[in-house]
Write a protein that holds these residues in place. Structure first.
Motif, PDB file in Angstrom:
ATOM      1  N   PHE A 221       0.868  -1.041   0.058  1.00 59.51           N
ATOM      2  CA  PHE A 221       0.126  -0.054   0.008  1.00 59.51           C
ATOM      3  C   PHE A 221       1.047   1.140   0.021  1.00 59.51           C
ATOM      4  N   ALA A 222       1.989   1.433   0.859  1.00 56.93           N
ATOM      5  CA  ALA A 222       2.770   2.713   1.073  1.00 56.93           C
ATOM      6  C   ALA A 222       3.512   2.599  -0.272  1.00 56.93           C
ATOM      7  N   GLY A 223       3.967   1.541  -0.790  1.00 49.55           N
ATOM      8  CA  GLY A 223       4.767   1.745  -2.339  1.00 49.55           C
ATOM      9  C   GLY A 223       3.752   2.444  -3.451  1.00 49.55           C
ATOM     10  N   GLU A 224       2.477   2.102  -3.222  1.00 54.20           N
ATOM     11  CA  GLU A 224       1.576   2.434  -4.490  1.00 54.20           C
ATOM     12  C   GLU A 224       1.231   3.923  -4.262  1.00 54.20           C
ATOM     13  N   PHE A 225       1.152   4.332  -2.994  1.00 55.94           N
ATOM     14  CA  PHE A 225       0.945   5.775  -2.501  1.00 55.94           C
ATOM     15  C   PHE A 225       2.294   6.663  -2.670  1.00 55.94           C
ATOM     16  N   LYS A 226       3.310   6.107  -2.378  1.00 57.34           N
ATOM     17  CA  LYS A 226       4.619   6.676  -2.577  1.00 57.34           C
ATOM     18  C   LYS A 226       4.767   6.923  -4.233  1.00 57.34           C
ATOM     19  N   ARG A 227       4.238   6.171  -5.255  1.00 59.50           N
ATOM     20  CA  ARG A 227       4.370   6.331  -6.541  1.00 59.50           C
ATOM     21  C   ARG A 227       3.333   7.542  -7.088  1.00 59.50           C
ATOM     22  N   ALA A 228       2.173   7.152  -6.764  1.00 59.92           N
ATOM     23  CA  ALA A 228       0.939   7.906  -7.133  1.00 59.92           C
ATOM     24  C   ALA A 228       0.664   9.168  -6.241  1.00 59.92           C
ATOM     25  N   GLY A 229       0.992   9.056  -5.143  1.00 65.51           N
ATOM     26  CA  GLY A 229       0.527  10.085  -4.066  1.00 65.51           C
ATOM     27  C   GLY A 229      -0.840  10.142  -3.774  1.00 65.51           C
ATOM     28  N   PHE A 230      -1.078  10.646  -2.837  1.00 67.32           N
ATOM     29  CA  PHE A 230      -2.719  10.782  -2.208  1.00 67.32           C
ATOM     30  C   PHE A 230      -3.755  11.457  -2.867  1.00 67.32           C
ATOM     31  N   ARG A 231      -3.147  12.380  -3.707  1.00 67.40           N
ATOM     32  CA  ARG A 231      -4.047  13.711  -4.339  1.00 67.40           C
ATOM     33  C   ARG A 231      -5.410  12.996  -5.146  1.00 67.40           C
ATOM     34  N   GLY A 232      -4.927  11.852  -6.023  1.00 67.28           N
ATOM     35  CA  GLY A 232      -5.983  11.542  -6.911  1.00 67.28           C
ATOM     36  C   GLY A 232      -7.074  11.123  -6.182  1.00 67.28           C
ATOM     37  N   GLY A 233      -6.899   9.989  -5.096  1.00 62.83           N
ATOM     38  CA  GLY A 233      -8.055   9.498  -4.225  1.00 62.83           C
ATOM     39  C   GLY A 233      -8.788  10.654  -3.460  1.00 62.83           C
ATOM     40  N   ILE A 234      -7.881  11.554  -3.052  1.00 64.00           N
ATOM     41  CA  ILE A 234      -8.466  13.009  -2.095  1.00 64.00           C
ATOM     42  C   ILE A 234      -9.510  13.483  -2.966  1.00 64.00           C
ATOM     43  N   ASN A 235      -9.070  13.528  -4.250  1.00 63.11           N
ATOM     44  CA  ASN A 235     -10.186  14.417  -5.408  1.00 63.11           C
ATOM     45  C   ASN A 235     -11.398  13.864  -5.371  1.00 63.11           C
ATOM     46  N   TRP A 236     -11.405  12.573  -5.026  1.00 71.49           N
ATOM     47  CA  TRP A 236     -13.053  11.907  -5.067  1.00 71.49           C
ATOM     48  C   TRP A 236     -13.905  12.778  -4.121  1.00 71.49           C
ATOM     49  N   TYR A 237     -13.261  12.926  -3.025  1.00 71.74           N
ATOM     50  CA  TYR A 237     -14.056  13.710  -1.910  1.00 71.74           C
ATOM     51  C   TYR A 237     -14.406  15.167  -2.387  1.00 71.74           C
ATOM     52  N   ARG A 238     -13.521  15.888  -3.125  1.00 76.15           N
ATOM     53  CA  ARG A 238     -13.738  17.248  -3.407  1.00 76.15           C
ATOM     54  C   ARG A 238     -14.738  17.331  -4.525  1.00 76.15           C
TER      55      ARG A 238
END
Length: 319
Positions: A221-238
């Motif tokens: 999980f950490a490796g995936e977010f290290k690569r992609a960052g958290f922003r994309g997933g957080i944008n769902w909430y926005r």
């Protein structure tokens, strides 16, 4: 049995990564936040062994799938369009769709908008409830009072992803543990927190991981977010208000396909929704079963894989 295959598809203007295993009727597994296809690691082989063709994508903004820059590209119609394009690319006419957490609204909107494709639905953690009369962020403000509500806190671009991106492994350990059934009741994740705190300070990083989460799982999980960052997933909430503005035609819509709902007894979502899990079925006239798993928290398919696999396989075989 066939092995897990990693594949890519161009769908709805993005390149989407997904994993696939098994042969038979199609099942699509939609993950939540902050996860990836990997949150279904226990369901994929079990469903494949039970005679299903299982596909679990990294949804838009996650893992190896594209993460477009504009916030509005994460609106619900795009998220549904991504899944429709994925299913169409597989050359099948129909599918059962399963959604956990944020994947649940993706699943139920897919079913509401394309009943010709999605013949049945399983929802984990988040029960179906139709679009309401109130703008979502207004409802959140009413709920928050003089505190932070995490989904409102997530609205400001750049803020929470900076906190989470600073140390993805610590962030994932905190979120996964604190929202699980293993967190002590006084140390569990609260969706409301004082305005003096940052989101990253609202949970507990465990000294020892719970039995359902290995160091290797956390590394993935950490490796995936290290690569992609958290922003994309957080944008769902926005897109909460935008999704509401885009879907007035879904006011009061009932989910008529065969459905099943499962959640953990200690899932914070059950406390967040007025009426909690009693609601499950109120707008789903064809709800076949509702299962609340004692002792489990929010990550129900990871915390209690055997129980969830049993619920899903029994449901899908009955269709």
């Amino acid at each position: 049995m066939s092995d897990l295959q990693h594949k890519f598809v161009d769908t709805n203007g993005i390149r989407m990564h997904y994993v696939e295993q098994g042969a038979g009727p199609l099942v699509v597994l939609c993950h939540g936040w902050p996860e990836s296809w990997y949150s279904w690691r226990h369901q994929i082989p079990a469903l494949a062994a039970a005679g299903f063709r299982v596909v679990a994508p990294d949804q838009r903004g996650y893992g190896q799938s594209d993460a477009p820059a504009p916030i509005e590209s994460y609106n619900i119609l795009n998220l549904v369009g991504d899944i429709v394009g994925l299913v169409n690319s597989l050359g099948v006419e129909s599918a059962v769709i399963v959604g956990h957490d944020w994947g649940a609204p993706v699943a139920w909107n897919s079913v509401l908008l394309r009943p010709d494709i999605f013949r049945a639905i399983a929802l984990l953690s988040v029960p179906y409830f139709p679009r309401g009369a109130m703008r979502p962020t207004d409802g959140m403000k009413a709920l928050a009072g003089d505190q932070h509500f995490y989904q409102l806190y997530f609205q400001e671009p750049g803020k929470v992803e900076k906190e989470l991106d600073a140390d993805p492994r610590r962030s994932m350990a905190m979120v996964l543990y604190s929202a699980s059934g293993d967190a002590p009741r006084d140390g569990e994740f609260s969706f409301l927190f004082p305005k003096t705190k940052k989101f990253i300070e609202t949970g507990t990083v465990p000294a020892k991981l719970p039995p359902w989460l290995t160091e290797a799982d956390l590394d993935f999980f950490a490796g995936e977010f290290k690569r992609a960052g958290f922003r994309g997933g957080i944008n769902w909430y926005r897109n909460a208000d935008r999704n509401w503005e885009l879907t007035p035609f879904l006011d009061g819509a009932k989910l008529r396909q065969p459905a099943v709902f499962a959640a953990g007894e200690h899932d914070v979502v059950g406390k967040m929704i007025p009426g909690g899990y009693e609601l499950a079925g109120a707008f789903t006239p064809n709800l076949k079963k509702k299962v609340i798993i004692p002792g489990a928290g929010h990550w129900v398919q990871q915390e209690r894989p055997n129980e969830i696999n049993q619920v899903l396989i029994e449901f899908m075989k009955s269709l």
